[in-house]
Design an enzyme around this catalytic site. Structure first.
Site, PDB file in Angstrom:
ATOM      1  N   PHE A 127       0.881  -1.122   0.120  1.00 41.49           N
ATOM      2  CA  PHE A 127       0.091  -0.058   0.022  1.00 41.49           C
ATOM      3  C   PHE A 127       0.762   1.133   0.095  1.00 41.49           C
ATOM      4  O   PHE A 127       1.523   1.599   0.754  1.00 41.49           O
ATOM      5  CB  PHE A 127      -1.029   0.070   1.144  1.00 41.49           C
ATOM      6  CG  PHE A 127      -1.915   1.203   1.158  1.00 41.49           C
ATOM      7  CD1 PHE A 127      -3.091   1.294   0.482  1.00 41.49           C
ATOM      8  CD2 PHE A 127      -1.485   2.265   1.809  1.00 41.49           C
ATOM      9  CE1 PHE A 127      -3.959   2.182   0.178  1.00 41.49           C
ATOM     10  CE2 PHE A 127      -2.468   3.239   1.682  1.00 41.49           C
ATOM     11  CZ  PHE A 127      -3.727   3.345   0.715  1.00 41.49           C
ATOM     12  N   ASP A 176       8.991   2.502   2.019  1.00 42.36           N
ATOM     13  CA  ASP A 176       7.774   3.285   2.354  1.00 42.36           C
ATOM     14  C   ASP A 176       7.644   3.017   4.037  1.00 42.36           C
ATOM     15  O   ASP A 176       7.000   2.016   4.273  1.00 42.36           O
ATOM     16  CB  ASP A 176       6.394   2.898   1.639  1.00 42.36           C
ATOM     17  CG  ASP A 176       5.246   3.503   2.126  1.00 42.36           C
ATOM     18  OD1 ASP A 176       5.308   4.064   3.138  1.00 42.36           O
ATOM     19  OD2 ASP A 176       4.249   3.533   1.273  1.00 42.36           O
ATOM     20  N   LYS A 189       1.962   9.528   8.362  1.00 43.12           N
ATOM     21  CA  LYS A 189       1.123   9.334   9.513  1.00 43.12           C
ATOM     22  C   LYS A 189       1.474   9.625  10.784  1.00 43.12           C
ATOM     23  O   LYS A 189       0.992  10.897  11.126  1.00 43.12           O
ATOM     24  CB  LYS A 189       1.065   7.867   9.542  1.00 43.12           C
ATOM     25  CG  LYS A 189       0.274   7.289   8.172  1.00 43.12           C
ATOM     26  CD  LYS A 189      -0.329   6.111   8.394  1.00 43.12           C
ATOM     27  CE  LYS A 189      -1.559   5.657   7.558  1.00 43.12           C
ATOM     28  NZ  LYS A 189      -0.961   5.063   6.292  1.00 43.12           N
TER      29      LYS A 189
HETATM   30  C1  LIG Z   1      -1.302   5.023   4.941  1.00 50.20           C
HETATM   31  C2  LIG Z   1      -0.410   4.750   4.244  1.00 50.20           C
HETATM   32  C3  LIG Z   1       0.056   5.573   3.130  1.00 50.20           C
HETATM   33  C4  LIG Z   1      -0.605   6.609   2.239  1.00 50.20           C
HETATM   34  O1  LIG Z   1      -0.616   7.974   3.137  1.00 50.20           O
HETATM   35  P1  LIG Z   1      -1.552   8.900   2.829  1.00 50.20           P
HETATM   36  O2  LIG Z   1      -1.289  10.072   3.966  1.00 50.20           O
HETATM   37  O3  LIG Z   1      -3.067   8.510   3.161  1.00 50.20           O
HETATM   38  O4  LIG Z   1      -1.648   9.308   1.730  1.00 50.20           O
HETATM   39  C5  LIG Z   1       1.278   5.001   2.097  1.00 50.20           C
HETATM   40  N1  LIG Z   1       1.924   4.074   2.342  1.00 50.20           N
HETATM   41  C6  LIG Z   1       1.671   3.441   3.457  1.00 50.20           C
HETATM   42  C7  LIG Z   1       2.610   2.176   3.918  1.00 50.20           C
HETATM   43  C8  LIG Z   1       0.516   3.725   4.298  1.00 50.20           C
HETATM   44  O5  LIG Z   1       0.348   3.062   5.478  1.00 50.20           O
END
Ligand SMILES: *Cc1c(COP(=O)(O)O)cnc(C)c1O
Length: 398
Positions: free
Chosen positions: A138, A223, A252
């Site tokens: 994700f 990420d 986050k």
């Molecule tokens: C939540 C998340 C995103 C996206 O972040 P947003 O602030 O919602 O754009 C990207 N990568 C990971 C691993 C995430 O958990």
């Protein structure tokens, strides 16, 4: 307004992009939140791994209040004091040498993808632009980050997608090695998949990916939007593996609840972007970076990552004990306070049962209860949450 009124108005005026619960949250303090009807909940969702320092941490609130009366916004055409201080704090505490600030996780990954392409094009010329990512990953919801996201359900109807992405199974070094070709410029991975069902990268896998990237001169992008900022028991998840990525994205938990994203880099990647090649109006603005300085300060000063490690181990031990009496629990996994409890029945009714009892938890991939509480949650609060989860699972057993 009460829950019902807010919901009614929301259904009318807000676009229908979320499967929402029936209530509105209006106040938070520490590990607790209150809905618009005054009901109190223990919060094991924490904004989905956002409120790492708990709701309305006094140090974050005070910093925001002070900054709000000083300077809310100015352009990145000028130096911004809290932004440069946050850049120093992040790089002093990680592998990275410098930082680009934006406003969300998707934007941070978008920046990393652009950076990888630019780096490769500067060094190797055009045609070497492909980025390998993992199935079930994700990375966000912009058109390009959703393309990077290895979940076809999020792609449907949005085609044509951004070209240049290849997906391979996670934790499978052979598949990744096989996928590297002449066009490959980077590998983008979560060191632990969160949304994908709470799967940690195996140690040999992550180390093998690092070695492969070095051999083929590919940028390794982690990420850490969800795993960063103490969540997994280290300040950053890469620190579990004894290797360093070239690029890391954060969001986050960074702002203590205020929107902010960051892309960090070292080496050639860190000096790739030149003036005019990437930008964000709000990225690194005084308010967001002040909030992040306070939130990151709390995480570092109070060693919340150590607490995440200990409390995560405690939760795992207790859920494993529960598992002995409850066949609905299939597996417990995760690192630190990013915990997944895989169950053999649909997670949604369990989640709803818990909600009625005053506990909010999250459910991913249908059957994985994801616990991502504030890192400063107390042991008493953990016990309270686990008692409700146990009761819920007992309820559905009979
Ligand atoms: C939540 C998340 C995103 C996206 O972040 P947003 O602030 O919602 O754009 C990207 N990568 C990971 C691993 C995430 O958990």
């Amino acid at each position: 307004m009460n829950n019902e009124k807010i919901k009614e108005m929301g259904l009318k005026y807000i676009m229908n992009t979320y499967g929402r619960h029936e209530f509105a949250l209006v106040r938070g303090e520490g590990s607790w939140v209150w809905d618009a009807d005054g009901k109190k909940y223990l919060d094991m969702v924490a904004g989905i791994a956002v409120n790492n320092v708990g709701h309305c941490h006094p140090r974050v609130v005070a910093a925001i209040r002070e900054q709000a009366g000083t300077l809310l916004h100015c352009s990145n055409l000028y130096w911004i004091e809290p932004q440069v201080k946050l850049g120093k704090l992040l790089t002093d505490n990680s592998f990275a040498e410098n930082v680009f600030f934006c406003n969300s996780g998707a934007e941070a990954n978008e920046a990393a993808i652009k950076l990888a392409r630019k780096w490769s094009s500067n060094k190797y010329g055009s045609g070497r632009y492909e980025i390998i990512t993992a199935d079930n990953s994700f990375h966000g919801r912009t058109l390009t980050t959703v393309t990077a996201t290895g979940q076809p359900k999020y792609h449907q109807g949005f085609e044509p997608l951004t070209p240049g992405f290849v997906h391979v199974p996670y934790n499978d070094l052979a598949a990744l090695t096989e996928a590297v070709g002449e066009k490959t410029c980077a590998v983008l991975l979560e060191p632990m998949q969160g949304e994908g069902g709470v799967y940690a990268g195996a140690s040999e896998y992550i180390k093998g990916v690092k070695k492969l990237c070095q051999e083929k001169d590919l940028l390794l992008i982690f990420d850490e939007v969800q795993t960063g900022l103490g969540r997994t028991g280290k300040l950053f998840a890469y620190q579990h593996y004894g290797i360093e990525p070239d690029v890391m994205t954060l969001a986050k938990g960074l702002g203590g609840g205020v929107p902010i994203g960051a892309m960090l880099a070292k080496g050639e990647a860190a000096v790739t972007f030149q003036p005019g090649e990437h930008a964000s109006t709000f990225g690194g603005n005084p308010l967001a970076t002040t909030a992040a300085l306070a939130a990151l300060g709390v995480i570092i000063d109070e060693k919340l990552f150590c607490q995440a490690e200990e409390k995560g181990a405690y939760i795992k031990k207790k859920v494993n004990a529960m598992k002995a009496d409850n066949p609905l629990i299939a597996e417990i996994r995760g690192m630190g306070l990013l915990v997944g409890i895989e169950i053999t029945i649909a997670g949604k009714p369990v989640q709803e049962y818990c909600q009625k009892k005053g506990l909010i938890i999250n459910c991913v991939q249908e059957k994985v209860l994801r616990l991502v509480p504030p890192l400063n949650i107390t042991y008493d609060e953990i016990d309270e949450a686990l008692a409700i989860i146990e009761e819920a699972l007992q309820h559905f057993l009979t």
